[in-house]
Design an enzyme around this catalytic site. Sequence first.
Site, PDB file in Angstrom:
ATOM      1  N   THR A  90     -34.296 -50.570   6.218  1.00 18.05           N
ATOM      2  CA  THR A  90     -35.121 -51.489   7.003  1.00 18.05           C
ATOM      3  C   THR A  90     -34.429 -52.841   6.973  1.00 18.05           C
ATOM      4  OG1 THR A  90     -37.118 -50.316   6.321  1.00 18.05           O
ATOM      5  CG2 THR A  90     -37.404 -52.520   7.255  1.00 18.05           C
ATOM      6  N   LYS A 165     -40.426 -50.462  13.703  1.00 14.81           N
ATOM      7  CA  LYS A 165     -40.797 -50.436  12.283  1.00 14.81           C
ATOM      8  C   LYS A 165     -41.526 -51.727  11.873  1.00 14.81           C
ATOM      9  CE  LYS A 165     -40.254 -49.687   7.730  1.00 14.81           C
ATOM     10  NZ  LYS A 165     -40.731 -48.580   6.944  1.00 14.81           N
ATOM     11  N   LYS A 240     -41.363 -57.829   2.182  1.00 12.85           N
ATOM     12  CA  LYS A 240     -40.066 -57.811   2.867  1.00 12.85           C
ATOM     13  C   LYS A 240     -40.267 -57.536   4.365  1.00 12.85           C
ATOM     14  CE  LYS A 240     -36.013 -54.956   3.620  1.00 12.85           C
ATOM     15  NZ  LYS A 240     -35.260 -53.754   3.319  1.00 12.85           N
TER      16      LYS A 240
HETATM   17  P1  NAD Z   1     -33.287 -49.095  -3.636  1.00 16.16           P
HETATM   18  O1  NAD Z   1     -33.089 -50.497  -4.113  1.00 16.16           O
HETATM   19  O2  NAD Z   1     -33.843 -48.069  -4.564  1.00 16.16           O
HETATM   20  O3  NAD Z   1     -31.879 -48.512  -3.082  1.00 16.16           O
HETATM   21  C1  NAD Z   1     -30.895 -49.281  -2.462  1.00 16.16           C
HETATM   22  C2  NAD Z   1     -29.568 -48.847  -3.076  1.00 16.16           C
HETATM   23  O4  NAD Z   1     -28.499 -49.513  -2.408  1.00 16.16           O
HETATM   24  C3  NAD Z   1     -29.441 -49.207  -4.559  1.00 16.16           C
HETATM   25  O5  NAD Z   1     -29.213 -48.029  -5.321  1.00 16.16           O
HETATM   26  C4  NAD Z   1     -28.270 -50.172  -4.611  1.00 16.16           C
HETATM   27  O6  NAD Z   1     -27.477 -50.056  -5.782  1.00 16.16           O
HETATM   28  C5  NAD Z   1     -27.498 -49.753  -3.367  1.00 16.16           C
HETATM   29  N1  NAD Z   1     -26.582 -50.775  -2.889  1.00 16.16           N
HETATM   30  C6  NAD Z   1     -26.782 -52.116  -2.792  1.00 16.16           C
HETATM   31  N2  NAD Z   1     -25.690 -52.717  -2.278  1.00 16.16           N
HETATM   32  C7  NAD Z   1     -24.786 -51.732  -2.027  1.00 16.16           C
HETATM   33  C8  NAD Z   1     -23.486 -51.715  -1.485  1.00 16.16           C
HETATM   34  N3  NAD Z   1     -22.887 -52.839  -1.085  1.00 16.16           N
HETATM   35  N4  NAD Z   1     -22.852 -50.526  -1.386  1.00 16.16           N
HETATM   36  C9  NAD Z   1     -23.449 -49.374  -1.789  1.00 16.16           C
HETATM   37  N5  NAD Z   1     -24.685 -49.330  -2.307  1.00 16.16           N
HETATM   38  C10 NAD Z   1     -25.338 -50.489  -2.423  1.00 16.16           C
HETATM   39  O7  NAD Z   1     -34.163 -49.211  -2.327  1.00 16.16           O
HETATM   40  P2  NAD Z   1     -34.950 -48.023  -1.571  1.00 16.16           P
HETATM   41  O8  NAD Z   1     -36.358 -48.010  -2.012  1.00 16.16           O
HETATM   42  O9  NAD Z   1     -34.121 -46.779  -1.626  1.00 16.16           O
HETATM   43  O10 NAD Z   1     -34.950 -48.610  -0.071  1.00 16.16           O
HETATM   44  C11 NAD Z   1     -33.815 -48.540   0.761  1.00 16.16           C
HETATM   45  C12 NAD Z   1     -34.186 -49.061   2.129  1.00 16.16           C
HETATM   46  O11 NAD Z   1     -35.257 -48.265   2.654  1.00 16.16           O
HETATM   47  C13 NAD Z   1     -34.668 -50.500   2.151  1.00 16.16           C
HETATM   48  O12 NAD Z   1     -34.156 -51.119   3.303  1.00 16.16           O
HETATM   49  C14 NAD Z   1     -36.190 -50.354   2.199  1.00 16.16           C
HETATM   50  O13 NAD Z   1     -36.800 -51.469   2.816  1.00 16.16           O
HETATM   51  C15 NAD Z   1     -36.336 -49.097   3.031  1.00 16.16           C
HETATM   52  N6  NAD Z   1     -37.589 -48.369   2.811  1.00 16.16           N
HETATM   53  C16 NAD Z   1     -38.031 -48.120   1.548  1.00 16.16           C
HETATM   54  C17 NAD Z   1     -39.218 -47.420   1.380  1.00 16.16           C
HETATM   55  C18 NAD Z   1     -39.746 -47.110  -0.004  1.00 16.16           C
HETATM   56  O14 NAD Z   1     -40.887 -46.677  -0.119  1.00 16.16           O
HETATM   57  N7  NAD Z   1     -38.960 -47.290  -1.064  1.00 16.16           N
HETATM   58  C19 NAD Z   1     -39.939 -46.963   2.488  1.00 16.16           C
HETATM   59  C20 NAD Z   1     -39.435 -47.199   3.762  1.00 16.16           C
HETATM   60  C21 NAD Z   1     -38.257 -47.910   3.910  1.00 16.16           C
END
Ligand code: NAD
Length: 294
Positions: A90, A165, A240
Amino acid sequence: MSSFNIGFIGLGNMGAPMAANLAAAGHTVTGFDTAGTTATGVAVAQTAEAACDGADFVITMLPNGAILRSVAANILPAMKTGATLIDCSTVDVESARDVGALAADAGIGFVDAPVSGGVGGAAGGTLTFMAGGTDDAFAAASDLFDIMGQKAVHCGEAGAGQAAKICNNMILGATMVATCEAFALADKLGLDRQKMFDVVSTSSGSSWSMNTYCPAPGVGPKTPADNDYTPGFAAELMLKDLGLSQQAAEAVNADTPMGALAQALYAQFVEEEGGRGKDFSAMLPRFEARGRNS
Ligand code: NAD
C-alpha cells in the site's frame, strides 16, 4: 498453468505467506528481504537484483512508497524485458504511477495491486487485489492473483489500485470512528450494546464496521474486540492508510473533512494514547474512557 520464475521482494507479515502460496502452487520463487526473513518453499537471494534475475514476475510487498521507489530503481534494470512487476504494497498513488512509468520505459509491465484481507487473507490465499495497469499487464498477473487471492478487480491505469484502496480505507476509518463513538454514546444513554447491535446492524446505520467487525466485545460476530483488541488490522496501519488518503486529497484538491478528522483521531490514538499495536476497532474503549471535553 505454466510454472513461472518469480522474484519476491519484502517477506514480511504479508509477503512471506503470499510468497509461500506461490511456491506451493508450483512456481519457482526467489525472495529477498533486508531483514533476512524467509518463507516456506522460497529460495533466498543475497540481493534484490539477484532475486529478480531471469524472473517472469517480480512481486514487491514493502512498507511504503519511498522504499518501493528505491527498490524499483535497483531491480528494474535487472529484470528481463517483457517481465511484469506487481507491487502489492500500500503506497501513495504518485509513487505507483511513477514506478509504473519507470517500468514502461524499461520495457517491463507494471501492475499496482494493493490488497485487502490482512495477514489471514495472505496466509489463506483469500486476498482481494485492487489493480491498476494496462490490460495486458493485468491479464499477465491474473494467474498469480488467483493463487494469492480470491478476487482481483482491474480498477484502471497504473495508480488506480492504490486510489481504490485508500478511498475504501478512508470510508472504513471514518465509519469505524462513527460506530465506536455511537456505541460510547449508547452506553451513556443506558442502551444495551446487544440491542444497539440488533437495531443498527439491520438499519440504515449498518456498515461493515458494525455488522462484520463489531468493535464491542461479545456482540455480533467474533472479532478482534473479543480478543482484547489484538489485531486484526492494527491502528497504526489504519493511520498509514488515512495519511495516504489525505496526501492524495491534497494533491488533487479534494475536500475530505471526515477522512481528515479520522486521520487526526487515529494519530492521537496511536501516537499519544497507547493505540499502537491494538486493533483499529480499539477506538471503542478509547471513546468509552472519555467525556465530551477530554
Ligand atoms: P512488514 O513490515 O511485516 O513487511 C515489510 C517487509 O519489507 C519487512 O520484512 C522489511 O524488512 C521489508 N523491507 C523493507 N525495506 C526493504 C527493502 N529495501 N528491500 C527488501 N525488503 C525490505 O509489513 P506487512 O504487514 O507485510 O505489510 C506490507 C505492505 O502491505 C504494507 O504496504 C502494508 O501497508 C500493506 N498491507 C498490510 C496489511 C496487514 O494487515 N499487515 C493489510 C493490507 C495491506
